[in-house]
Structures are given as C-alpha cells and as structure tokens.
Design a protein around this motif. Structure first.
Motif: not given
Ligand SMILES: Cc1ncc(C[n+]2csc(CCOP(=O)(O)OP(=O)(O)O)c2C)c(N)n1
Ligand code: SF4
Lengths: 178, 354, 252
Positions: B56, C52, C95, C97, C127
C-alpha cells in the motif's frame, strides 16, 4: 409487497448464484432489490449464505433478521435458520439433503426432493432451480418469465443449451407447491 | 445502458472509469479485493493502466507520481492497508495533488477482521497523517450513491487539488444492488498546467514538493491550505435527511448503518414515534450547521455507529449541548440489527417523545 | 520405532482451517516435529505473518506472536535481540507477505545476519485474499489480478528469493525445498532442521523456502496441484542449498 429471503447451504452448492438469480429477476421486474453474501473464511468449505430482499419500495437494511422465506440446502443451515423465519413465513428445503424434523408449526414447510427431481431431468445441478420454482409459485413475488430472463443473462451465450433443462426444473418446482 | 446488478466494489471501479479515471494502483486486501480485480480486468479494455503494487505504501506513492503527471488516478484499500497510505496522503495534501483514495473499512484495530466497520472515522476525517491537513471524505450508503459520489470525489479532487477519500465498509463493498451509470451534472475538466510532464522547452521548470525549510514560507503554505479548506467547508457539504420534517428525535448515522437505521425508523414510526434521520454524506466537511438547525425542535439525538463512538464527537460539537445526545455502537465488525435498533430507539424515545 | 502418524507435540490438538490438499499443514508438521526433536519447544517463539497461515498461532504448541503484513522479520528481530540467547525465534511467511510488502524487512534481517529462522512458504499466489498475483507467480499464470496471465512487460518477472538473499553476506543458511512428494517432504524436513541448528549454533540468518500448493486459488485438485509444483514451479525455482556458511563471520 416485500420478500426477505435467506438462502443457505455448503459453499459450492450454488447458494450465491441462486440469490443472484432472484435479485436479477427482481430488478428486471422493476422491483427494488439487494443481495448480500456472507463472506470470509467461513466460505472455505463451511456453510455460506446470502440475503436477498425483493421489495416494491426502497431497500433499507440489506441484512435480514427475520426472513419471510428461507431456502436451506443442508442440515447445519436448517439448524441455524429454522428459528429465524417470521411466523407465517416459508421454509423451503432440499429434502434430499435436509432431514431434520421441523420444530415450528407457525410456518409453511416445503421439503422438496430437488436433487431427485433434477436427476430425473438429467442434470443434478438444476436442483436449485427446482426450489426457486417452488419459491416463486408459493410467494408470487416474481414471475416465471423474469426468472427465465435472469437465467438467460446469467448463463451467457455459451451455456444457452442449458436453458430448457433449467426451465423444466423451474416448472417442476412450481408444481410441487400447487 | 439501463440498470445492472453489481457488487459495490465493482461499482466503484466502473464509476471511476465513468469519471475519466484510467489509472489505478492497488494491493489486495479483503473486503475490497474485488475492486482491484475489477480494475485489473476492466482498465486494459479502456486502454488504461492497472498495476498491482508491492504494498500500500508503494501504491499511494505511485498515485503521487501519476497525479504529479496530471492524470486522474485512484487507489483503494481497507483499514490496515489504509493506515499504510497515510504518509502518502499527507504528502499529497501538502503538495496539492488531486487523487481519490477508497477505504472499504473493516473491523480493527490491528489486523482485526474482515467484517464491516466504521472505526476509521477519526483517521479519515481528522487528517490521519502528520501535519495540518484535511481530506474531503464522502460516505455513500447505497450503490447508486457510489456512482455519484465517486464522480464527485474526482471533481472535488481536481477542483481543489486535494486528495479525497471515499469511505465505505465491507457490507457496501460486498453487496449487490441495481445501479445505473449516469454522469453527474457537475463534471469539470481542469487544465493541470502545474503537472510535471516535461518543460517541452518552455524554459520554466515546474516543481512539486511539500518541503519548505524556511519557516515563514512554510507558514504561508499552511495558510493557503487552510484557505482551501475554508472554501471546501463552504461549498462541499453534503447531507441527507429522512422524515425530519416533524421529528422530535433525530438519529444521526452515515453509510451502511444509516440504511439499517432507516428500516428501524420506519418501524417505530408505525408506532407513532416522531423520529427521523440525519445522514451526513460528506464526513469532512461535516454538516455541522444542518444538524444545529434542527436543535430547536429536537428533544433527543441518538448517534449510531459501527464503532465505539467516533462521529458522535462531531455531533456534540454541532449541537453544543443544546440537545441531549446518546450513543449506540457495535464494534468488532458486528452490524447492528434492525430489531436491536428499534429497541434502542424506543428506549431513548421513551419519556421524551409523545 | 516411531509411530508415523502420531501428532507432533509441537502442534496443538486443533483442526486447521487449511483447504483440502493445501501443503501449509505439512509444513507446519515439519516445523513442529523439528522443534520437538530438538527439544526446544519451550524456548521457542514463533512469529505468524499475514496470509493463510495467520492462524498458525492457534496450531503451534509454543509461544507465538502475530505480526503486521510483511513485518514478521522485524518483529522477530525485536524478540530475538531482547531475550536470552538460548531462545529460538522463527517466522512463518507466505510469498505475498515476505516477497512483496515485506521485501524490505526480509532483506535487512538477512543483511544484518539476524540469528533467526525464516520458513518461507512459496505458493506463487496470494491465498488468503482470494488468488491475486504474487511476486513469485509464474509468467503466464492467471490470477485475479493477472486475468490474462502474468506478462513480463507490465507485471514484471517472478522473484527468486533464495538466490537473491544468498547474495547477502549476512545470510548463513538458505535452501529451497519442495513438498510435491514424500521424498521431497523428507528433504524439506532435513533443511528445516539444518536451519534451526544454524540458529541454535548462533551462526546467523537462516531461511528455508518451501514450494507449496494452493489448490483453491490455482483451480486445481490436490493431485494436480502437486504435479503443478513439480512441473511448473520446480523448473523455475530450482531446489537446493543456496548458502551454507559454517562459521559466524566466515565468507562463503
Ligand atoms: C497491510 C495489509 N495489506 C493487505 C492485507 C491483506 N492480505 C492478507 S493476506 C495477504 C497475502 C497473503 O498471501 P501470501 O503471503 O502469499 O500467503 P498465503 O495466503 O498464500 O499463504 C494480503 C495481501 C493485510 N492484511 N494487511
Ligand atoms: S487458500 Fe490456498 S494457501 Fe490458503 S489454505 Fe487454501 S489452499 Fe492453502
């Protein structure tokens, strides 16, 4: 006239799109409508529900505390929503999937073997349409024509071949509550 | 085009395109991700640009860059991500750069949850970032209103050269209603001669900055900002009322909560209670005078929010002690039900209303 | 001999929320077993990230802190630096994160040679938020925010995080492993053990990148997902050890 409908079942049973069909048909019929899904982690595998309001006047709250009709596609949903229906309201269930006894005697219960009927029609995926047929026949809030129009829209060009079986399902459902 | 049935998040996207915004920088976060996905699909179709930023913080600075280059540009997020945009919003405000920032708020503080909430009110209406600045905030309560207010947000942004916030919540973002994409009447096209697009040999380089090491100059800059805010306060207040003509008790609520209040008001009206609704649409500038104008006739005001009580402070400032004020709020992403509001209104109306 | 399906003491007896066929659960088990076998559960503090696996604090049987999106390495740094040296601190990050919003934090934690262990779960997608493009999404991969497939001209190219962090002098142990079959899961466990040992021996920053599935957002069934990891992900993200520095301060 106003119908406040909650449709609930497992994610993947088409709960959201059944709600969307109703909302779309309502809009085509010139009514005020709203569609509000439950969202979030509970959708993953768990139960999902959607609230649809179809009304002659502007929709205030799209959240429904006391639905006039609930359409329930699994036992957990039945347990959750049976008690919420307004006295005099309707509970429509897919009787092939919901087998809990109903504790209410101040509502109308329609247990419809929708999956069985759909399979007889040759496509188990139209079970939802069977129930929607029963819903419009019972409540009179929407016409069959506008629901068909909604179907034409939702299915899009590629899936027009599915229209006849959907209409057949709708009609079987309508007959169920005659 | 006629009416279409769409999700709130998507309506914002289409309305932005209608307003001539072809540039969007975003980052996924529930419950606004549908807007990001919509722009990813739709903007290439209108030869615009969608870019998913790495955060963001980056997204808002991409907006800063695109706005400096003179285009209509938007970004969106939900509460935790909106917090990260605050630094950038302060810079946009300071540099007099127009932009529209959407916050589809969710339960907080911290990671909170993804359910609807109005607990970002302080953050969006009181500046939010560092320094003396405000951002106009528009809070629609229906999807049709999103169509109008998104266009208005871009108009206000360009007209006053300011970032503008469109504030909704998870319920508004996730729900569907029929909408019609009609252009608003007050469209403006502004020649952004201040934009940094290259001097093209005109010999007068332009600068966009928020830095002023000289204190006197920085104060001048601040005074100019305050002048602008005065103008916005004078011209851009938006408020709606419902059944206030004979009301003895007023409910003050905005956004989605106002809709639920409206349903509850209809019910207690049926019982003969003279009760109405004041719904601020611009949360900054706040419709202070409109609320004050009803004070004479009111015995009671009840403020309802999905927060622990934030807007209620602005209502108190408007009323200046002339009418007793009660507050009812739910937090954690819980939406008050019509039934619980009916009960509240009856309880508060008891004794003060005939 | 050990009973194969006994639940590790490193995991609490709760059902996880992961989708069927998601390998997050397997990776949890590997981490938990390793900590149990090293007998350090009671001195371990884990940092859950936003993705997730955010609820992993409900699953691991050790102290857990939940960090803001992308900031887990900074939170872990704070924890590690103020506690006695025998404490084991790890982050568990997706990924999106780690490689998107948190790229700054991970690079600097590695550059400082922060003595923590990072479990980096690479499933080439976001995810939790419903399948948007991640920095690790493959070229051509269709996601909610790359509906036409990821294009290098507009959306850039996938980041190979292990290779990149291995270039930093501060990083001590970095390996990429996979979960697409039993043999690779066994290898993954060895790598995770090596990483935690690196920390225990105070050798500095360690990270294991684990290639993982997301059947739900890839639109594949569990079996197809494992195949996708093997056939699509492994070729782009080669498995192996990218950094293995034996002694603190030694150049590799
Ligand atoms: C500051 C902020 N931006 C966006 C989010 C929304 N958000 C929650 S999980 C996530 C990404 C998850 O993807 P990843 O790290 O690849 O993990 P996965 O769910 O695939 O295991 C995002 C963008 C948030 N919680 N806080
Ligand atoms: S959405 Fe993907 S990463 Fe998340 S639990 Fe489901 S399969 Fe696993």
């Amino acid at each position: 006239m106003k119908e406040e409908i909650i449709i609930a079942g497992f994610g993947g049973q088409g709960v959201m799109s059944m709600g969307q069909l109703l909302a779309f048909a309502g809009m085509k019929q010139g009514k005020e409508v709203s569609w509000l899904p439950s969202y979030g982690p509970e959708q993953r595998g768990g139960t999902a529900n959607v609230s649809v309001v179809i009304s002659d006047s502007k929709v205030g709250s799209p959240i429904i505390d006391s639905p006039t009709t609930v359409i329930l596609l699994n036992n957990p949903s039945f347990e959750k929503f049976e008690k919420k229906v307004v006295p005099g309201g309707n509970i429509l269930t897919n009787g092939d999937l919901v087998n809990l006894p109903c504790k209410r005697n101040d509502i109308s219960l329609f247990s419809i073997q929708a999956t069985t009927i759909a399979e007889k029609l040759g496509n188990h995926r139209v079970a939802g349409m069977v129930i929607l047929g029963a819903f419009i026949e019972k409540t009179g809030i929407l016409s069959k024509e506008s629901l068909v129009e909604a179907l034409l829209h939702v299915l899009g060009k590629e899936k027009q071949h599915l229209i006849p079986v959907n209409i057949a399902a709708l009609e079987s459902g309508m007959e169920m509550v005659l | 085009m006629g009416k279409v049935l769409m999700k709130g998040n998507e309506v914002i996207g289409e309305a932005a395109i209608l307003a001539g915004c072809h540039y969007f920088f975003g980052y996924p976060i529930t419950p606004q991700s549908e807007l990001v996905a919509y722009m990813a699909k739709r903007l290439p179709e209108v030869k615009g640009l969608f870019l998913q930023a790495e955060s963001e913080v980056s997204a808002i600075n991409m907006v800063y860059g695109a706005s400096s280059a003179g285009v209509r540009v938007m970004t969106s997020s939900s509460s935790p991500g909106f917090s990260l945009k605050q630094e950038g919003i302060s810079y946009l405000a300071a540099a007099n750069l127009p932009a529209v920032i959407v916050n589809i708020a969710r339960g907080g503080p911290g990671l909170g949850n993804i359910q609807p909430s109005q607990s970002d009110y302080f953050q969006v209406t009181k500046g939010g970032g560092h320094g003396d600045y405000y951002t106009p905030v528009l809070a629609p309560s229906t999807l049709q209103e999103i169509v109008d207010l998104t266009q208005e947000a871009f108009r206000i942004a360009d007209q006053y050269r300011t970032p503008v916030i469109l504030l909704g919540d998870g319920m508004l973002g996730q729900m569907m209603e029929p909408v019609e994409f009609l252009k608003t009447d007050n469209q403006i096209v502004i020649d952004k001669e201040w934009a940094t697009t290259g001097t093209k040999g005109d010999g007068s380089p332009k600068t966009i900055t928020s830095l002023d090491l000289n204190d006197v100059k920085l104060e001048e800059r601040n005074c100019k900002l305050q002048e602008k805010y005065k103008l916005i306060r004078r011209n851009e207040i938006k408020v709606d009322t419902y059944l206030m003509e004979d009301a003895e008790m007023a409910i003050v609520a905005y956004g989605t909560v106002a809709r639920i209040c409206q349903s509850a008001i209809d019910r207690v009206r049926d019982e003969g209670m003279k009760i109405g609704l004041i719904r601020p649409i611009s949360l900054w500038p706040y419709p202070t005078d409109v609320i004050a104008s009803y004070c004479e006739r009111l015995n009671k005001i009840v403020v309802v929010e999905m927060s622990a009580g934030q807007m209620v402070e602005d209502v108190r400032l408007s009323v200046e002690g002339k009418v007793p004020i009660s507050f009812y709020g739910r937090t954690g992403g819980i939406i008050p039900t019509v039934e619980e509001l009916v009960e509240q209104f009856q309880m508060h109306g008891n004794g003060v209303l005939r | 001999m050990k009973v194969v399906f006994e639940r590790s003491k490193g995991l609490l007896n709760t059902e996880t929320h992961y989708c069927p066929g998601c390998t997050h659960g397997i990776i949890h088990r590997l981490v938990a077993e390793t900590l149990e076998e090293m007998d350090v559960l009671e001195q371990t503090i884990g940092v859950a990230s936003v993705g997730c696996s955010v609820l992993s604090y409900q699953y691991f049987n050790c102290d857990m802190t939940q960090a803001a999106h992308g900031r887990a390495p900074a939170v872990a740094t704070g924890i590690k630096r103020v506690l006695p040296k025998d404490r084991i601190v790890f982050t568990y990050q997706g990924d999106g994160d780690l490689a998107s919003i948190g790229m700054g934090e991970i690079v600097h934690a590695a550059a400082r040679g922060e003595n923590i262990t990072v479990i980096f779960v690479n499933n080439a997608i976001y995810g939790m938020t419903g399948g948007q493009m991640a920095p690790t999404s493959l070229l051509g991969q269709r996601t909610a925010t790359s509906p036409e497939g990821r294009q290098p001209q507009t959306q850039g190219l996938p980041i190979r995080v292990s290779e990149m962090l291995a270039t930093l002098d501060g990083a001590s142990y970095i390996e990429r492993v996979s979960t697409h079959d039993v043999a690779h899961v066994m290898k993954a466990k060895k790598a995770i053990r090596k990483a935690f040992l690196t920390q225990q021996e105070e050798k500095g920053f360690s990270m294991v990148e684990v290639l993982s599935t997301c059947p739900t957002n890839w639109g594949l069934n569990p079996e197809e997902s494992l195949q996708w990891v093997k056939q699509e992900m492994v070729p782009y993200y080669p498995l192996g050890v990218y950094k293995d520095r034996q002694y603190k301060g030694e150049e590799s």
